[in-house]
Design an enzyme around this catalytic site. Structure first.
Site, short mmCIF file in Angstrom:
data_model
loop_
_atom_site.label_atom_id
_atom_site.label_comp_id
_atom_site.label_asym_id
_atom_site.label_seq_id
_atom_site.Cartn_x
_atom_site.Cartn_y
_atom_site.Cartn_z
N SER A 204 0.82 -1.21 0.00
CA SER A 204 0.00 0.00 0.00
C SER A 204 0.86 1.27 0.00
CB SER A 204 -0.96 0.00 1.20
OG SER A 204 -0.23 0.05 2.40
N HIS A 205 2.16 1.14 0.19
CA HIS A 205 3.05 2.29 0.10
C HIS A 205 4.13 2.11 -0.96
CE1 HIS A 205 1.21 3.13 4.02
NE2 HIS A 205 1.38 4.38 3.67
N GLU B 160 -5.37 0.41 2.71
CA GLU B 160 -5.86 -0.98 2.83
C GLU B 160 -7.32 -1.09 2.38
OE1 GLU B 160 -4.44 -3.17 6.51
OE2 GLU B 160 -3.95 -1.09 7.04
#
Lengths: 343, 343
Positions: free
Chosen positions: B45-46, B187
């Site tokens: 997610s990053h 998320e």
């Protein structure tokens, strides 16, 4: 007979108990203030209930009731230190506070380290004392090993309170102060005394299994709040307010005391931050902007932390503090027997 | 075709995309480092997922890809400031870091304030950069209003990450970095893209009712972790890393952007603390004592935070980073179309 006392009258009585038990004037005064403040604010688990633990800790020789705290201002640094010299944290904190406040106003932020103290109270008295200087603050300390880390089975962390305050002009500050366990140990004690089961998710037993039995919980471990996140914050507090300040961690406190029935001996870390210094050169007044945030929280029906406590305080200041028969009987016992009232 | 790249090769490709999109060298370099670090550490997610958001924010004119951050060291204070001048937080942080570290080593603690920046990454890159100097650190920033305060019904707080680091000699530091919402917004986005329902307790819908539908959650509000305690920490972050540093709070960020699909524009607060200074004159080596605590946590089967991330890092450094077909296709699209690849 149930009895109603003014806040000042209760404080005088508690102070008298501590003096009678052999504590010196600064220890007895500071302690009676925080215990009375707990009772006044409707925090039963930090009110007169705590007197017994204080006396027990004194009698066990684990705290020095005649200690004179010692200040080390270290003027070239952002760290202000007070050594409690084996006494309670409260008079040590009071000694360091004006130096902390001046330092934070000069440098923008500063830390007060309290070492070698017994800490048994809530942290919001410290928080409110710092916000009274127009400063924001974070306060934390270890406790004794009663909480299992997330994913673990045995007590290791303390209930490690984490507290924060933001000053509000002309009204009570924004304050939170909570255990990083799901519940404070005092709450489990109160359930045990009342013979009530614990809510689910508070604790595990000695085998690491979930339990709602307060006795089993006290023999097992409490759980951190918020799963691995609360566990991480509890660990941070062991590191910053134990290891980093050269004082005991929660497992070391338990080793030192050999019991969780005595008030814990360790250190405490208080950070103070100056909104004026931080906001210098930027647009907007930080205090006015904070009020917009609080209004938005309350505007959707959510509460600010400590609202119930401030309401209890206003009521106690207007109407006095009412203690139950058994609480009054206990005060009288402490007044007549001193340290002989406790095991 | 799935493809495996070395960490350096991926970073060069991401940097190339940002340069092609018109960013200057320091912005592109700092951003490609943190995005590649996310992918390397298994934080999807990053990772490269974030490139699209960066390009979209650039194209919307909400971040300045050619900004030159400006340092204000203010040597008589514990506060170091960097104005990102409308660019990304990462090059601003990198500019301020050495001054922050020197200040914390001299005074015992210091703060780095980053203002007027776009922050879209995890906080652990900042945390690890500070611990590399042998300092402990706390890092926090607002986000945009997507989280309802405990007891509330509507988005007000951000996912407001809270991160902490403690240096460990000769090994990866102790690091946690988490959203003060139950889940990170990224998320929820990933669940939406995958068409998967959310776990219970993550979010409420636009009417304030619990939901497991990612679309309904994105239209409603996320919930803070740990109930009122997490909500209080999220509020603290609005106050310290928004209001106190004279920068936007999460509701103000949302007003400014008019969208949660762009990277948020606000400030960031980094506190650095020197264990050597704090522990001076006390017994025991803080770094050795911290290791005892970590051993005790792991000794009962609990994990330290970031362990999975450090394991992914070791694997990526040894074996490279494998991207899926669609990830590679997206990189190629960005490489050929630049800002025209995004809406």
């Amino acid at each position: 007979m149930e009895q109603t006392l003014t806040v000042d009258a209760l404080r005088d009585r508690v102070e008298g108990i501590f003096r009678h038990a052999g504590m010196n004037a600064i220890q007895a005064a500071a302690l009676s203030r925080v215990i009375t403040a707990g009772e006044r604010d409707g925090c039963k688990s930090h009110g007169v209930y705590r007197i017994e633990g204080v006396l027990r800790t004194l009698k066990a020789g684990k705290v020095l009731g005649t200690a004179e705290p010692e200040l080390d201002g270290g003027s070239d640094s952002a760290i202000v230190r007070v050594n409690a010299r084996g006494g309670f944290s409260n008079p040590a904190f009071e000694l360091g506070l004006p130096v902390l406040a001046a330092r934070a106003k000069r440098l923008g932020l500063a830390a007060l380290v309290v070492n070698d103290c017994t800490h048994f109270a809530a942290l919001w008295p410290e928080v409110e004392a710092v916000t009274d200087h127009g400063l924001a603050t974070m306060v934390m300390c270890p406790s004794y090993a009663t909480v299992a880390p997330a994913g673990g089975k045995r007590p290791l962390l303390g209930t490690n309170p984490f507290a924060f305050g933001w000053p509000r002009t002309g009204r009570a500050p924004y304050v939170f102060d909570f255990a990083t366990s799901v519940a404070a140990r005092g709450e489990i004690e109160l359930h045990r005394r009342a013979g009530k089961p614990l809510p689910k998710g508070w604790a595990i037993d000695a085998e690491g299994q979930p339990t709602t039995d307060p006795e089993a919980a006290l023999a097992g471990a409490m759980l951190p709040f918020g799963g691995h996140k609360g566990s991480a914050i509890g660990t941070m507090i062991e590191l910053l307010a134990g290891v980093m300040i050269g004082d005991l961690t929660s497992p070391e406190v338990l080793d030192f005391l050999g019991s969780t029935t005595l008030a814990p001996f360790h250190g405490e870390l208080i950070l103070a931050l100056s909104p004026e210094k931080f906001t210098a050169g930027r647009e907007g007044d930080p205090f006015a902007r904070a009020e917009l945030l609080f209004e938005a929280i309350q505007g959707q029906g959510a509460r600010l932390p400590s609202q119930r406590r401030f309401a209890a305080r206003a009521k106690a200041e207007a109407e006095g503090i009412t203690l139950s028969d058994s609480e009054i009987a206990q005060l009288e016992r402490f007044e007549s027997l001193g340290l002989n009232a406790v095991a």
